[in-house]
Design a protein around this motif. Structure first.
Motif, PDB file in Angstrom:
ATOM      1  N   ARG A 203       2.726  -2.930   9.754  1.00 59.06           N
ATOM      2  CA  ARG A 203       2.558  -2.091  10.947  1.00 59.06           C
ATOM      3  C   ARG A 203       3.679  -1.079  11.123  1.00 59.06           C
ATOM      4  N   GLN A 204       4.864  -1.405  10.655  1.00 63.36           N
ATOM      5  CA  GLN A 204       5.994  -0.492  10.786  1.00 63.36           C
ATOM      6  C   GLN A 204       6.236   0.320   9.516  1.00 63.36           C
ATOM      7  N   ARG A 205       5.375   0.163   8.543  1.00 66.94           N
ATOM      8  CA  ARG A 205       5.541   0.903   7.282  1.00 66.94           C
ATOM      9  C   ARG A 205       4.957   2.296   7.413  1.00 66.94           C
ATOM     10  N   SER A 206       5.226   3.140   6.435  1.00 63.87           N
ATOM     11  CA  SER A 206       4.748   4.525   6.466  1.00 63.87           C
ATOM     12  C   SER A 206       3.228   4.569   6.339  1.00 63.87           C
ATOM     13  N   ASN A 207       2.646   5.684   6.714  1.00 64.80           N
ATOM     14  CA  ASN A 207       1.189   5.864   6.622  1.00 64.80           C
ATOM     15  C   ASN A 207       0.707   5.744   5.182  1.00 64.80           C
ATOM     16  N   HIS A 208       1.567   6.100   4.244  1.00 62.34           N
ATOM     17  CA  HIS A 208       1.188   6.007   2.831  1.00 62.34           C
ATOM     18  C   HIS A 208       0.889   4.549   2.453  1.00 62.34           C
ATOM     19  N   PHE A 209       1.732   3.622   2.900  1.00 60.17           N
ATOM     20  CA  PHE A 209       1.505   2.209   2.610  1.00 60.17           C
ATOM     21  C   PHE A 209       0.251   1.707   3.324  1.00 60.17           C
ATOM     22  N   LYS A 210       0.045   2.182   4.529  1.00 54.01           N
ATOM     23  CA  LYS A 210      -1.137   1.764   5.287  1.00 54.01           C
ATOM     24  C   LYS A 210      -2.414   2.219   4.582  1.00 54.01           C
ATOM     25  N   LEU A 211      -2.414   3.459   4.079  1.00 51.22           N
ATOM     26  CA  LEU A 211      -3.581   3.961   3.353  1.00 51.22           C
ATOM     27  C   LEU A 211      -3.812   3.157   2.083  1.00 51.22           C
ATOM     28  N   ASP A 212      -2.734   2.861   1.352  1.00 50.66           N
ATOM     29  CA  ASP A 212      -2.861   2.030   0.145  1.00 50.66           C
ATOM     30  C   ASP A 212      -3.529   0.698   0.492  1.00 50.66           C
ATOM     31  N   TYR A 213      -3.135   0.127   1.605  1.00 51.90           N
ATOM     32  CA  TYR A 213      -3.703  -1.165   2.015  1.00 51.90           C
ATOM     33  C   TYR A 213      -5.190  -1.045   2.298  1.00 51.90           C
ATOM     34  N   TRP A 214      -5.589  -0.029   3.055  1.00 50.42           N
ATOM     35  CA  TRP A 214      -7.004   0.117   3.395  1.00 50.42           C
ATOM     36  C   TRP A 214      -7.853   0.407   2.162  1.00 50.42           C
ATOM     37  N   LEU A 215      -7.306   1.184   1.228  1.00 51.81           N
ATOM     38  CA  LEU A 215      -8.039   1.447  -0.018  1.00 51.81           C
ATOM     39  C   LEU A 215      -8.240   0.150  -0.795  1.00 51.81           C
ATOM     40  N   LEU A 216      -7.163  -0.615  -0.980  1.00 49.36           N
ATOM     41  CA  LEU A 216      -7.255  -1.874  -1.721  1.00 49.36           C
ATOM     42  C   LEU A 216      -8.140  -2.887  -1.009  1.00 49.36           C
ATOM     43  N   LYS A 217      -8.019  -2.934   0.307  1.00 47.15           N
ATOM     44  CA  LYS A 217      -8.826  -3.881   1.078  1.00 47.15           C
ATOM     45  C   LYS A 217     -10.311  -3.584   0.918  1.00 47.15           C
ATOM     46  N   THR A 218     -10.684  -2.299   0.939  1.00 42.78           N
ATOM     47  CA  THR A 218     -12.080  -1.906   0.745  1.00 42.78           C
ATOM     48  C   THR A 218     -12.557  -2.280  -0.649  1.00 42.78           C
ATOM     49  N   LEU A 219     -11.711  -2.039  -1.652  1.00 35.55           N
ATOM     50  CA  LEU A 219     -12.058  -2.404  -3.026  1.00 35.55           C
ATOM     51  C   LEU A 219     -12.227  -3.912  -3.151  1.00 35.55           C
ATOM     52  N   PHE A 220     -11.353  -4.676  -2.526  1.00 34.49           N
ATOM     53  CA  PHE A 220     -11.433  -6.131  -2.587  1.00 34.49           C
ATOM     54  C   PHE A 220     -12.723  -6.641  -1.945  1.00 34.49           C
ATOM     55  N   GLU A 221     -13.099  -6.077  -0.818  1.00 33.20           N
ATOM     56  CA  GLU A 221     -14.269  -6.562  -0.077  1.00 33.20           C
ATOM     57  C   GLU A 221     -15.587  -6.122  -0.706  1.00 33.20           C
ATOM     58  N   GLN A 222     -15.640  -4.907  -1.254  1.00 35.31           N
ATOM     59  CA  GLN A 222     -16.915  -4.346  -1.695  1.00 35.31           C
ATOM     60  C   GLN A 222     -17.025  -4.173  -3.204  1.00 35.31           C
ATOM     61  N   GLY A 223     -15.898  -4.041  -3.886  1.00 32.69           N
ATOM     62  CA  GLY A 223     -15.944  -3.769  -5.310  1.00 32.69           C
ATOM     63  C   GLY A 223     -16.339  -2.333  -5.585  1.00 32.69           C
ATOM     64  N   GLY A 224     -16.082  -1.885  -6.810  1.00 35.06           N
ATOM     65  CA  GLY A 224     -16.434  -0.520  -7.187  1.00 35.06           C
ATOM     66  C   GLY A 224     -15.316   0.139  -7.951  1.00 35.06           C
ATOM     67  N   LEU A 225     -15.214   1.453  -7.813  1.00 38.18           N
ATOM     68  CA  LEU A 225     -14.213   2.246  -8.518  1.00 38.18           C
ATOM     69  C   LEU A 225     -13.321   2.932  -7.492  1.00 38.18           C
ATOM     70  N   LEU A 226     -12.041   2.594  -7.498  1.00 38.02           N
ATOM     71  CA  LEU A 226     -11.069   3.217  -6.619  1.00 38.02           C
ATOM     72  C   LEU A 226     -10.474   4.417  -7.355  1.00 38.02           C
ATOM     73  N   ILE A 227     -10.721   5.617  -6.833  1.00 35.26           N
ATOM     74  CA  ILE A 227     -10.253   6.857  -7.458  1.00 35.26           C
ATOM     75  C   ILE A 227      -8.954   7.271  -6.792  1.00 35.26           C
ATOM     76  N   LEU A 228      -7.933   7.539  -7.606  1.00 37.81           N
ATOM     77  CA  LEU A 228      -6.587   7.765  -7.080  1.00 37.81           C
ATOM     78  C   LEU A 228      -6.105   9.199  -7.275  1.00 37.81           C
ATOM     79  N   GLY A 229      -7.021  10.126  -7.433  1.00 35.19           N
ATOM     80  CA  GLY A 229      -6.637  11.523  -7.571  1.00 35.19           C
ATOM     81  C   GLY A 229      -7.791  12.339  -8.121  1.00 35.19           C
ATOM     82  N   THR A 230      -7.582  13.641  -8.207  1.00 35.12           N
ATOM     83  CA  THR A 230      -8.616  14.548  -8.704  1.00 35.12           C
ATOM     84  C   THR A 230      -8.579  14.597 -10.224  1.00 35.12           C
ATOM     85  N   VAL A 231      -9.743  14.444 -10.841  1.00 38.58           N
ATOM     86  CA  VAL A 231      -9.867  14.599 -12.294  1.00 38.58           C
ATOM     87  C   VAL A 231     -11.101  15.433 -12.592  1.00 38.58           C
ATOM     88  N   LYS A 232     -11.152  15.978 -13.793  1.00 38.60           N
ATOM     89  CA  LYS A 232     -12.326  16.682 -14.280  1.00 38.60           C
ATOM     90  C   LYS A 232     -12.845  15.935 -15.500  1.00 38.60           C
TER      91      LYS A 232
END
Length: 311
Positions: A203-232
């Motif tokens: 709760r006291q960590r930066s927004n970057h850590f909070k976003l990392d948590y929500w991304l990982l939590k979504t991947l853990f709950e639903q599965g799939g492909l977590l994309i970590l940047g723009t690619v072509k």
């Protein structure tokens, strides 16, 4: 066929004919086309020819060649990076679904045999997950086919149905990060995680850590492909989805995390993110650099160099 004949055994031709689903090597009674029309797709002949043959009253064979077919280097069906080739999945489904009941077994056998040929073709490796999912969908029909079940070589197609494929979900911070991935896939859902409750340690960590948590939590709950940047991308990525969890790196930078729901690896990453000081990017780099540290939860993980998929 060894000889010309006025009466081809249609079931035999459907099962074993080498050219049965090609339209350019045939002459047709006009009445054949009162029912059938080509769809706007690749493999448009495969989509309807097996069905048409199963409804014919008589098929004859002329041994003399009257038609020359030239395969040029720019042919759509030889360019395995072309996402239009996903149409072959639809063509196989249509062929089985529309076949006349009398020849349902023969058409099903033909489709199974052709899929196995596709799977043995190196260019189709980038569609592996989609073929596995197609086989999984068609497995009850394959298992109900006497011809398939009595042929040990073709019966092996059912073994693919048990192989893992990662769910058809893109999880990312920004929707445009999934744009190139959508271009080389079909029927994927994009998920942008929303802010939810956080563990007390974050709760006291930066927004970057909070976003990392929500991304990982979504991947853990639903599965799939977590994309970590723009690619072509320049080719489909079915090989990345076929199998267990995967980390795809460009150099030392992880661009993709693929996981099944409730993945042990993602669970461990979540715990390390909560109690440690490393960001998600740093943790993923550690997984690659120090695999022994993660051995308890990475025995099925695949570490992949993604450069072969990038423009």
């Amino acid at each position: 066929m060894p000889d010309a004949t006025d009466h081809v055994a249609i079931a035999t031709y459907l099962k074993y004919g080498l050219n049965n689903a090609y339209s350019g090597n045939k002459l047709y009674a006009r009445s054949c086309w009162q029912k059938y029309r080509y769809q706007r797709m690749v493999y448009e002949d495969l989509d309807i020819l097996l069905d048409m043959l199963s409804c014919c009253e008589r098929v004859a064979y002329v041994q003399q060649p009257f038609y020359n077919y030239y395969k040029h280097a720019g042919s759509t069906t030889l360019d395995y990076t072309n996402p239009r080739l996903f149409d072959i999945m639809t063509a196989y489904q249509d062929a089985i679904e529309h076949a006349k009941v009398t020849y349902q077994d023969a058409v099903t056998y033909c489709v199974a045999k052709r899929i196995l040929i596709n799977l043995a073709t190196p260019g189709f490796a980038d569609y592996l997950a989609e073929f596995i999912e197609l086989i999984r969908q068609l497995r009850p029909i394959f298992e109900a086919s006497p011809s398939i079940m009595s042929d040990p070589a073709i019966k092996k197609i059912c073994d693919y149905a048990g192989q893992l494929t990662l769910p058809r979900r893109f999880i990312c911070e920004r929707e445009d990060w999934a744009q190139s991935w959508h271009q080389y896939s079909r029927n994927f859902k994009t998920i942008i995680p929303v802010a939810k409750a956080l563990p007390a340690d974050l709760r006291q960590r930066s927004n970057h850590f909070k976003l990392d948590y929500w991304l990982l939590k979504t991947l853990f709950e639903q599965g799939g492909l977590l994309i970590l940047g723009t690619v072509k991308l320049h080719r489909p990525f079915g090989r990345l989805r076929a199998g267990g969890d995967v980390l795809a790196f460009e150099g030392e930078h992880c661009l993709l995390v693929g996981a099944q729901p409730r993945s042990p690896l993602i669970s461990e990453l979540l715990q390390q993110l909560i109690v440690g000081s490393e960001s998600l990017t740093e943790l993923l780099t550690m997984v690659k650099a120090q695999p022994e540290r993660w051995s308890a939860c990475t025995h099925k993980i695949r570490l992949v160099d993604i450069k072969d998929w990038l423009q």
